[in-house]
Design a protein around this motif. Structure first.
Motif, short mmCIF file in Angstrom:
data_model
loop_
_atom_site.label_atom_id
_atom_site.label_comp_id
_atom_site.label_asym_id
_atom_site.label_seq_id
_atom_site.Cartn_x
_atom_site.Cartn_y
_atom_site.Cartn_z
N GLN A 158 0.83 -1.20 0.00
CA GLN A 158 0.00 0.00 0.00
C GLN A 158 0.86 1.25 0.00
O GLN A 158 0.62 2.20 -0.75
CB GLN A 158 -0.91 0.00 1.22
CG GLN A 158 -1.73 1.27 1.39
CD GLN A 158 -2.50 1.29 2.70
OE1 GLN A 158 -2.78 0.26 3.29
NE2 GLN A 158 -2.81 2.48 3.19
N LYS B 219 4.03 1.57 -0.92
CA LYS B 219 4.80 1.68 -2.16
C LYS B 219 3.93 2.22 -3.30
O LYS B 219 4.35 3.08 -4.08
CB LYS B 219 5.38 0.32 -2.55
CG LYS B 219 6.38 0.39 -3.72
CD LYS B 219 7.00 -0.97 -3.97
CE LYS B 219 8.01 -1.32 -2.90
NZ LYS B 219 9.21 -0.45 -2.97
N GLN B 220 2.69 1.70 -3.37
CA GLN B 220 1.79 2.16 -4.43
C GLN B 220 1.41 3.61 -4.24
O GLN B 220 1.38 4.39 -5.20
CB GLN B 220 0.54 1.28 -4.44
CG GLN B 220 -0.42 1.55 -5.61
CD GLN B 220 0.22 1.31 -6.95
OE1 GLN B 220 1.05 0.41 -7.10
NE2 GLN B 220 -0.15 2.08 -7.95
N LYS C 107 4.16 5.85 -5.40
CA LYS C 107 4.20 6.00 -6.86
C LYS C 107 3.15 7.02 -7.33
O LYS C 107 3.41 7.82 -8.23
CB LYS C 107 3.94 4.66 -7.54
CG LYS C 107 5.05 3.64 -7.34
CD LYS C 107 4.68 2.31 -7.97
CE LYS C 107 5.77 1.26 -7.74
NZ LYS C 107 5.39 -0.06 -8.31
#
Length: 454
Positions: free
Chosen positions: A320, A322-323, A326
């Protein structure tokens, strides 16, 4: 790092866990997250409107006309500028979900109506051709349904849901006979609780209208902001400003809007004097200006969140996090912090309150000392969009001195150090939640698989 982490886990984490598990705090956090997809959409259009590329604005004007920027900002106004409305519904909905005794959809709708009722539906309009200001009725001030009204939306959402629950739990509701469609029955259930909510909010509004403030939002803004107009451009004043901005953001208030509306005139005046001195080859008189705050104190937006975004991209164990890193990275690169503030979220997050509030304070002190001692050139009063990325903006804002870029890199390093131990704790928490969820799913699938095998 390990020492800092152990101290945080020993002293900060237990308190943070208690606060984070409180129903109202969770509801505020989860309700505000409802804004996240709209903030992301709006931030991309905001970047397009203010791309810091030489000649970009003129090129767009030549192709699409002089009003191109206003048109590109339409989605921004439709996302950022209704933040409080979405939050008023979302927070009440999530709180009602946690109580499980009242209908979340109805609670959200009642909260939304109550919030709208706190807003005076008139504005003072001054004709562009001049003349006296006129009172225009039947319109709603956009500022009060956007980020400026977020704190009022939070208070009303919590208050209205608690009143709704109080009335409902005492069975002071109208129940329809069996056979009536559920949607109709729920509507009648909301009649008495909804009436009581609106009656209380009406009394609050009338009470505030009897004061010189006029409305609830103005009262909060002025009580917080008036003292800020007296601190000016001093170092203590700057420290107080960034502290208050961070605290207000953590509470759900748009700290920049509230604080800077009072102190920005001082900063802009300093900026003008710096520019005049720079153009005449004289020593630059001021350090604290609008550029000082935008370009050195807020890399990645309010709270210096660029350092946190970098860790989310390269060190996250949580999928979660990391996304989200991004998704938030483009906005953070251009100093737009809303996707992070409402995506993690930062608001009402006891795990990240310390670095979010204190990192800008440290950056103010470091930057001020660096410029006072002459190690770094002072801002020359050159107006740059706040969306200009660091390194580039530091060089341009100091009139072409590389020291301005170097200080920005140093400040980014400081933000990395400040955020790291808190990031690790939050990331590990999210990672454990994901692993627990994964284990539960595997456990639920296993019996079915065994049955099929047999």
């Amino acid at each position: 790092m390990s020492i800092n982490k152990s101290i945080i886990e020993k002293y900060v984490l237990p308190t943070a866990l208690k606060i984070a598990g409180q129903k109202h705090v969770l509801s505020v956090r989860d309700g505000i997250i409802l804004n996240m997809p709209f903030m992301l959409i709006g931030s991309f259009f905001l970047i397009f409107a203010y791309l810091p590329i030489p000649g970009y604005a003129q090129m767009m004007s030549d192709f699409f006309g002089p009003t191109w920027q206003e048109k590109v900002l339409y989605p921004v106004k439709a996302t950022y500028d209704i933040m409080a409305i979405i939050s008023a519904f979302g927070i009440a909905y999530r709180l009602a979900e946690k109580y499980r005794t009242i209908d979340p959809l109805t609670a959200g709708a009642v909260s939304l109506v109550a919030f709208i009722m706190t807003i005076p539906q008139h504005i003072m309009f001054t004709p562009a051709t001049g003349g006296a200001a006129q009172l225009v009725k039947g319109v709603m001030p956009m500022g009060q349904i956007g980020s400026q009204g977020l704190f009022v939306a939070i208070l009303i959402a919590l208050l209205s849901t608690e009143i709704y629950r109080f009335i409902n739990n005492r069975n002071l509701v109208i129940r329809m006979p069996e056979g009536v469609p559920p949607a109709v029955a729920k509507s009648f259930l909301a009649l008495i609780p909804g009436f009581c909510v609106l009656a209380v909010v009406l009394a609050l509004r009338l009470l505030v209208e009897a004061t010189p403030f006029g409305d609830i939002n103005t009262m909060i803004t002025e009580l917080v902001g008036i003292p800020m107009s007296h601190v000016g451009g001093s170092l203590p004043g700057m420290i107080i400003s960034v502290l208050l901005i961070g605290i207000l953001w953590m509470l759900g208030l748009h700290g920049d809007t509230i604080v800077l509306v009072f102190i920005r005139p001082v900063w802009l005046s300093n900026m003008s004097e710096n520019l005049e001195a720079f153009q005449n080859g004289l020593p630059i008189p001021h350090i604290i200006t609008q550029q000082f705050y935008d370009l050195w104190i807020a890399p990645g937006g309010t709270g210096a969140l660029l350092g946190l975004v970098i860790f989310m991209l390269i060190r996250s164990r949580s999928a979660q996090m990391k996304q989200l890193g991004k998704i938030a990275a483009p906005g953070s690169l251009f100093n737009i912090s809303e996707p992070m503030v409402f995506g993690i979220p930062i608001v009402m997050n006891p795990y990240l309150v310390v670095p979010f509030i204190l990192t800008p304070v440290v950056l103010v002190i470091v930057s001020y000392i660096a410029m006072t001692t002459g190690l770094v050139a002072k801002p020359a009063g050159i107006a740059l969009p706040f969306t200009t990325p660091i390194v580039v903006s530091g060089y341009l804002a100091t009139g072409g001195h590389i020291s301005g870029s170097v200080l920005q890199i140093v400040n980014l390093g400081i933000s990395l150090v400040m955020y790291y131990p808190f990031f690790r704790i939050w990331d590990n928490l999210k990672y454990r939640e994901e692993q627990a969820s994964k284990s539960q799913k595997e456990a639920s699938v296993a019996p079915v698989t065994e049955q099929i095998t047999l």
